[in-house]
Design a protein around this motif. Structure first.
Motif, PDB file in Angstrom:
ATOM      1  N   ASP A   1       0.828  -1.129   0.156  1.00 22.41           N
ATOM      2  CA  ASP A   1      -0.136  -0.126   0.068  1.00 22.41           C
ATOM      3  C   ASP A   1       0.872   1.189   0.051  1.00 22.41           C
ATOM      4  OD1 ASP A   1      -2.733  -1.134   0.293  1.00 22.41           O
ATOM      5  OD2 ASP A   1      -2.123  -1.758   2.139  1.00 22.41           O
ATOM      6  N   ARG A   2       1.865   1.258  -0.870  1.00 26.32           N
ATOM      7  CA  ARG A   2       2.940   2.275  -0.826  1.00 26.32           C
ATOM      8  C   ARG A   2       2.236   3.625  -1.051  1.00 26.32           C
ATOM      9  NH1 ARG A   2       4.592  -1.091  -4.767  1.00 26.32           N
ATOM     10  NH2 ARG A   2       4.675  -0.202  -6.898  1.00 26.32           N
ATOM     11  N   LYS A   3       1.123   3.669  -1.883  1.00 27.00           N
ATOM     12  CA  LYS A   3       0.726   4.738  -2.305  1.00 27.00           C
ATOM     13  C   LYS A   3      -0.444   5.513  -1.299  1.00 27.00           C
ATOM     14  CE  LYS A   3       0.818   3.792  -7.147  1.00 27.00           C
ATOM     15  NZ  LYS A   3       0.615   3.808  -8.596  1.00 27.00           N
ATOM     16  N   ARG A   4      -0.493   4.821  -0.203  1.00 30.59           N
ATOM     17  CA  ARG A   4      -1.630   5.188   0.623  1.00 30.59           C
ATOM     18  C   ARG A   4      -0.791   5.826   1.814  1.00 30.59           C
ATOM     19  NH1 ARG A   4      -5.438   0.150   1.842  1.00 30.59           N
ATOM     20  NH2 ARG A   4      -6.039   1.596   3.397  1.00 30.59           N
ATOM     21  N   ALA A   5      -0.669   7.128   2.139  1.00 26.30           N
ATOM     22  CA  ALA A   5       0.072   7.808   3.168  1.00 26.30           C
ATOM     23  C   ALA A   5      -0.605   7.115   4.670  1.00 26.30           C
ATOM     24  CB  ALA A   5      -0.377   9.287   3.292  1.00 26.30           C
ATOM     25  N   LEU A   6      -1.726   6.680   4.720  1.00 24.19           N
ATOM     26  CA  LEU A   6      -2.066   6.067   6.055  1.00 24.19           C
ATOM     27  C   LEU A   6      -1.336   4.911   6.780  1.00 24.19           C
ATOM     28  CD1 LEU A   6      -6.135   6.979   6.100  1.00 24.19           C
ATOM     29  CD2 LEU A   6      -4.572   7.678   7.342  1.00 24.19           C
ATOM     30  N   ARG A   7      -0.867   4.074   5.624  1.00 21.99           N
ATOM     31  CA  ARG A   7      -0.248   2.922   5.917  1.00 21.99           C
ATOM     32  C   ARG A   7       1.106   3.152   6.715  1.00 21.99           C
ATOM     33  NH1 ARG A   7      -1.450  -2.064   7.008  1.00 21.99           N
ATOM     34  NH2 ARG A   7      -2.856  -2.403   5.098  1.00 21.99           N
ATOM     35  N   LEU A   8       1.758   4.299   5.874  1.00 24.59           N
ATOM     36  CA  LEU A   8       3.058   4.703   6.510  1.00 24.59           C
ATOM     37  C   LEU A   8       2.725   5.277   8.050  1.00 24.59           C
ATOM     38  CD1 LEU A   8       6.204   5.121   6.208  1.00 24.59           C
ATOM     39  CD2 LEU A   8       5.523   7.705   5.092  1.00 24.59           C
ATOM     40  N   LEU A   9       1.835   6.145   8.066  1.00 24.34           N
ATOM     41  CA  LEU A   9       1.476   6.579   9.327  1.00 24.34           C
ATOM     42  C   LEU A   9       1.225   5.605  10.584  1.00 24.34           C
ATOM     43  CD1 LEU A   9       0.864   9.366  10.811  1.00 24.34           C
ATOM     44  CD2 LEU A   9      -1.757   9.284  10.182  1.00 24.34           C
TER      45      LEU A   9
ATOM     46  N   THR B   1       3.492  11.016  15.713  1.00 21.17           N
ATOM     47  CA  THR B   1       4.481  11.599  16.359  1.00 21.17           C
ATOM     48  C   THR B   1       5.995  11.554  15.559  1.00 21.17           C
ATOM     49  OG1 THR B   1       3.561  11.383  18.686  1.00 21.17           O
ATOM     50  CG2 THR B   1       5.857  12.156  18.539  1.00 21.17           C
ATOM     51  N   ILE B   2       6.525  10.498  15.159  1.00 24.68           N
ATOM     52  CA  ILE B   2       7.443  10.171  14.301  1.00 24.68           C
ATOM     53  C   ILE B   2       7.435  10.920  13.255  1.00 24.68           C
ATOM     54  CG2 ILE B   2       9.276   8.712  13.558  1.00 24.68           C
ATOM     55  CD1 ILE B   2       8.184   6.470  15.435  1.00 24.68           C
ATOM     56  N   LEU B   3       6.266  10.675  12.597  1.00 24.73           N
ATOM     57  CA  LEU B   3       6.055  11.379  11.076  1.00 24.73           C
ATOM     58  C   LEU B   3       6.128  12.703  11.223  1.00 24.73           C
ATOM     59  CD1 LEU B   3       5.777  10.236   8.168  1.00 24.73           C
ATOM     60  CD2 LEU B   3       3.328  10.596   8.480  1.00 24.73           C
TER      61      LEU B   3
ATOM     62  N   THR C   1      12.571  17.856  13.350  1.00 24.95           N
ATOM     63  CA  THR C   1      12.903  17.993  15.010  1.00 24.95           C
ATOM     64  C   THR C   1      13.314  16.609  15.637  1.00 24.95           C
ATOM     65  OG1 THR C   1      10.711  17.732  15.348  1.00 24.95           O
ATOM     66  CG2 THR C   1      11.321  19.996  14.877  1.00 24.95           C
ATOM     67  N   ILE C   2      13.610  15.736  14.679  1.00 28.27           N
ATOM     68  CA  ILE C   2      14.172  14.435  15.169  1.00 28.27           C
ATOM     69  C   ILE C   2      15.240  13.883  14.548  1.00 28.27           C
ATOM     70  CG2 ILE C   2      12.860  12.988  13.732  1.00 28.27           C
ATOM     71  CD1 ILE C   2      12.249  11.194  16.080  1.00 28.27           C
ATOM     72  N   SER C   3      16.432  13.350  15.122  1.00 32.65           N
ATOM     73  CA  SER C   3      17.479  12.995  14.637  1.00 32.65           C
ATOM     74  C   SER C   3      17.457  11.541  13.785  1.00 32.65           C
ATOM     75  CB  SER C   3      18.491  12.855  15.622  1.00 32.65           C
ATOM     76  OG  SER C   3      18.439  11.518  16.544  1.00 32.65           O
TER      77      SER C   3
ATOM     78  N   THR D   1      15.079   6.306  13.795  1.00 29.98           N
ATOM     79  CA  THR D   1      15.164   4.788  13.524  1.00 29.98           C
ATOM     80  C   THR D   1      14.810   4.115  14.866  1.00 29.98           C
ATOM     81  OG1 THR D   1      16.997   5.298  12.041  1.00 29.98           O
ATOM     82  CG2 THR D   1      16.893   3.199  12.890  1.00 29.98           C
ATOM     83  N   ALA D   2      15.496   4.530  16.074  1.00 27.89           N
ATOM     84  CA  ALA D   2      14.945   3.790  17.101  1.00 27.89           C
ATOM     85  C   ALA D   2      13.493   3.726  17.495  1.00 27.89           C
ATOM     86  CB  ALA D   2      15.806   4.192  18.364  1.00 27.89           C
ATOM     87  N   ALA D   3      12.981   4.781  17.139  1.00 26.59           N
ATOM     88  CA  ALA D   3      11.668   4.895  17.442  1.00 26.59           C
ATOM     89  C   ALA D   3      10.674   3.958  16.363  1.00 26.59           C
ATOM     90  CB  ALA D   3      10.887   6.338  17.314  1.00 26.59           C
ATOM     91  N   SER D   4      11.252   3.950  15.030  1.00 24.06           N
ATOM     92  CA  SER D   4      10.481   3.239  14.315  1.00 24.06           C
ATOM     93  C   SER D   4      10.548   1.584  14.526  1.00 24.06           C
ATOM     94  CB  SER D   4      11.023   3.414  12.878  1.00 24.06           C
ATOM     95  OG  SER D   4      10.963   4.701  12.376  1.00 24.06           O
TER      96      SER D   4
END
Length: 289
Positions: free
Chosen positions: A195-203, A209-211, A218-220, A225-228
């Motif tokens: 579902d790479r065309k669906r932004a909600l999947r990435l969200l 927060t990460i996104l 504002t994130i390193s 990476t650690a949060a993901s």
């Protein structure tokens, strides 16, 4: 073409992704070959450059070439790969991530795994070993190169840069999967890929927060990476590589021109080093030996 000496080989399995995307490939057709992996770079197919670098890497014990028709790739100028006992071809499944998931940890590809792509002809044993050293102790890892590192060597190089609070980064087409639990990363990748065309999947996978922090820089890199990784239940790590060439894959003609230029510079440097060594050997050099 540079020929690296073969290493005895360590405990890592290397997977080279050499498959074709659906539909016609105009890039490979422009160079008279049937697959992108076979596009010649400095006189040899891209896939061959990658395989030689991996064979010369002390940590790599075996190599698996994933492609729709690996037998069609490993012939002609690459028939030496078919004859190499440490290399095996395997037919891919549907999609990159699913193909990796099907073989990860199985007999052809025991853990730990290093995954790279056939369009990475500037790969070297030094890059491979630095990445593996950085991935040690994680469940999964990926290689990254900072923009300053890349452009210091090759000003103006065209890459896709992810802009975070501690710099701009691009991928290095190097991934590590070190244990069975790291398959969670591949499975998450497979779900996103579907579902790479669906932004909600990435969200869903990254979380708002990460996104948001990534989008607002504002994130390193390490924190993102650690949060993901925590989101999917693994220790995920970004390995920052100090090699500009690690950031270069060959996706278009301008990449090919740059890659051939770099390989020419490497070959010239190796020749100068060889000549310098010969000059220091006295009578052997004067006799042409």
């Amino acid at each position: 073409m540079l020929n690296y000496p073969n290493s005895v080989g360590g405990g890592w399995t290397a997977i080279i992704l050499a498959g074709q995307r659906p539909g016609p490939d105009h890039f490979s057709a422009a160079y008279g070959v049937d697959a992108k992996a076979l596009i010649p770079v400095a006189g040899a197919p891209m896939l061959g450059h990658v395989a030689r670098a991996l064979l010369a890497s002390p940590s790599i014990g075996r190599i698996l070439v994933l492609a729709q028709s690996p037998g069609d790739l490993l012939k002609g100028s690459l028939d030496w790969m078919a004859a190499e006992p440490r290399i095996r071809g395997l037919v891919t499944g549907d999609g990159i991530s699913l193909s990796i998931d099907q073989v990860a940890g199985a007999d052809p590809a025991p853990f730990p795994l290093l995954v790279t792509t056939a369009d990475h002809p500037l790969l070297t044993p030094e890059i491979v070993e630095a990445f593996i050293a950085g991935a040690q102790g994680s469940d999964a890892a990926y290689g990254a190169v900072e923009r300053q590192v890349a452009e210091r060597a090759w000003p103006g190089m065209k890459r896709t840069w992810v802009k975070l609070s501690d710099g701009h980064f691009t991928g290095a087409n190097l991934f590590a999967l070190t244990a069975p639990r790291s398959r969670r990363a591949v499975q998450a990748w497979a779900d996103i890929e579907k579902d790479r065309k669906r932004a909600l999947r990435l969200l869903f996978y990254l979380g708002p927060t990460i996104l948001l922090r990534a989008l607002t820089r504002t994130i390193s890199l390490d924190r993102a990476t650690a949060a993901s990784g925590r989101k999917i239940g693994i220790d995920l790590r970004a390995v920052r590589l100090p090699f500009a060439d690690a950031a270069i894959d060959v996706d278009k003609p301008s990449d090919l021109v740059l890659a051939e230029h770099i390989l020419m510079l490497r070959a010239n440097a190796a020749e100068r080093k060889s000549d310098s060594g010969a000059e220091g050997s006295g009578p052997d050099h004067s006799n042409g030996v």
